[in-house]
Structure formats: structure tokens, C-alpha cells
Design an enzyme around this catalytic site. Structure first.
Site, short mmCIF file in Angstrom:
data_model
loop_
_atom_site.label_atom_id
_atom_site.label_comp_id
_atom_site.label_asym_id
_atom_site.label_seq_id
_atom_site.Cartn_x
_atom_site.Cartn_y
_atom_site.Cartn_z
N HIS A 154 0.84 -1.21 0.00
CA HIS A 154 0.00 0.00 0.00
C HIS A 154 0.87 1.26 0.00
O HIS A 154 0.63 2.20 -0.76
CB HIS A 154 -0.88 0.06 1.26
CG HIS A 154 -1.89 -1.00 1.39
ND1 HIS A 154 -2.01 -1.75 2.54
CD2 HIS A 154 -2.85 -1.45 0.55
CE1 HIS A 154 -3.01 -2.61 2.39
NE2 HIS A 154 -3.52 -2.45 1.19
N LYS A 193 -17.41 -6.94 9.43
CA LYS A 193 -16.04 -7.44 9.39
C LYS A 193 -15.36 -7.33 10.75
O LYS A 193 -15.56 -6.36 11.47
CB LYS A 193 -15.25 -6.65 8.33
CG LYS A 193 -13.98 -7.30 7.89
CD LYS A 193 -13.40 -6.58 6.67
CE LYS A 193 -12.08 -7.18 6.28
NZ LYS A 193 -11.46 -6.49 5.18
N ARG A 247 -2.13 -6.76 -7.77
CA ARG A 247 -1.01 -7.66 -7.48
C ARG A 247 -0.93 -8.82 -8.45
O ARG A 247 0.14 -9.35 -8.71
CB ARG A 247 -1.14 -8.23 -6.06
CG ARG A 247 -1.00 -7.22 -4.96
CD ARG A 247 -1.30 -7.83 -3.63
NE ARG A 247 -2.71 -8.24 -3.63
CZ ARG A 247 -3.36 -8.75 -2.62
NH1 ARG A 247 -2.74 -8.97 -1.49
NH2 ARG A 247 -4.64 -9.06 -2.71
N SER A 263 -2.62 -7.63 3.48
CA SER A 263 -2.92 -7.40 4.90
C SER A 263 -3.24 -8.71 5.60
O SER A 263 -2.88 -8.89 6.77
CB SER A 263 -4.09 -6.42 5.04
OG SER A 263 -3.71 -5.13 4.62
#
Length: 151
Positions: free
Chosen positions: A17, A41, A90, A127
Site C-alpha cells: 500500500h 467485518k 497484485r 494485509s
């Protein structure tokens, strides 16, 4: 003015990031890192900590700011008068997922999504991998900016 929103949960911000934001600074007049809040979440880091990690990482970059938000990213873009959404890619799976979101956002608004490829040396970092390293007592510090501290 070229203003971009870089949305995500940033739980926590990673070196991927960080690199993406740094490389996008010359492309935009302003970059707003937008931490989305999803009540469904379960996060490892508190919202205030995630925000602080990013603010400290970019303390010397006045064109980078951090906000938190709920709801649609395009609504935040409209509210903040941002005309771009910044996203990192990615791998091919990221592209397929992000492409669908970008098409939806463009259908619902006039906001364009700008994709940057992650750097080769950070493309493996996510992450979720960082959280797994932390949970298992590994050296997470090589995967995140120095501002990320585990309590």
C-alpha cells in the site's frame, strides 16, 4: 485538480500500500486514503490505530490525507469532489475482481478507476498475510511501514 480516493480496510497498511501511494503522488494533486468501515467485518486493528498508522507513514507528504467512511466509495468521491479511484493490482485475480467494481462504479457515476501494478518486491504482501504473521509471532516489521506497531 486531480484528486484520487484510495479505498481499503488497511488492516494494517502494508509496504505494498505504502509503495503504491508513494508512486501515485506525482500523478495526483491530492490522494485521500479512505478507510472503509464494515460493521460485518472483524478487524485486527482498531480504526483509530489504522488511521494513525497511515497518517504517521505520510506525515511528510502534504498531498496525502486519511479519512474514514461508510457506504459506497463513489458516494465518498462525490462528497470529497474526487474524480478518480486509485487501486493496486497484485495479480490476475485482483484484476478480475477490481475490473468488475470499476465497471460498476463507472456505470453508477462518472468516476474513473486508475490501476497501478504493485512493485515486484511487494506484490506478495497482503494485509491478511501480515495479520497471519502477527498472530503467529513472526517478524511483521519487514512487511509494513515503521508506523505500524502491534500492542
Amino acid at each position: 485538480m486531480r484528486k484520487a480516493i484510495f479505498p481499503g480496510s488497511f488492516d494494517p497498511i502494508t509496504n505494498g500500500h505504502y509503495d503504491l501511494i508513494k508512486r501515485s503522488i506525482p500523478l495526483f494533486d491530492e490522494i485521500v486514503v479512505a478507510i472503509g468501515i464494515n460493521a460485518e467485518k472483524k478487524y485486527m486493528f482498531e480504526l483509530e490505530d489504522r488511521k494513525r498508522f497511515i497518517e504517521e507513514a505520510f506525515a511528510n507528504d502534504p498531498s496525502v490525507s486519511v479519512v474514514t467512511y461508510e457506504g459506497l466509495t463513489i458516494d465518498l468521491c462525490k462528497k470529497l469532489k474526487a474524480n478518480f479511484i486509485l487501486r493496486g493490482l497484485r495479480n490476475p485475480a485482483d484484476f478480475e475482481f477490481e475490473k468488475a467494481i470499476a465497471h460498476t462504479n463507472r456505470k453508477l457515476s462518472k468516476i474513473e478507476t486508475v490501476f497501478l501494478l504493485t512493485a515486484a518486491n511487494t506484490s506478495y504482501i497482503s494485509s491478511s498475510i501480515v495479520r497471519d504473521v502477527i498472530r503467529n509471532g513472526g517478524d511483521y516489521t519487514v512487511l509494513v511501514p515503521g508506523s505500524v506497531k502491534v500492542k
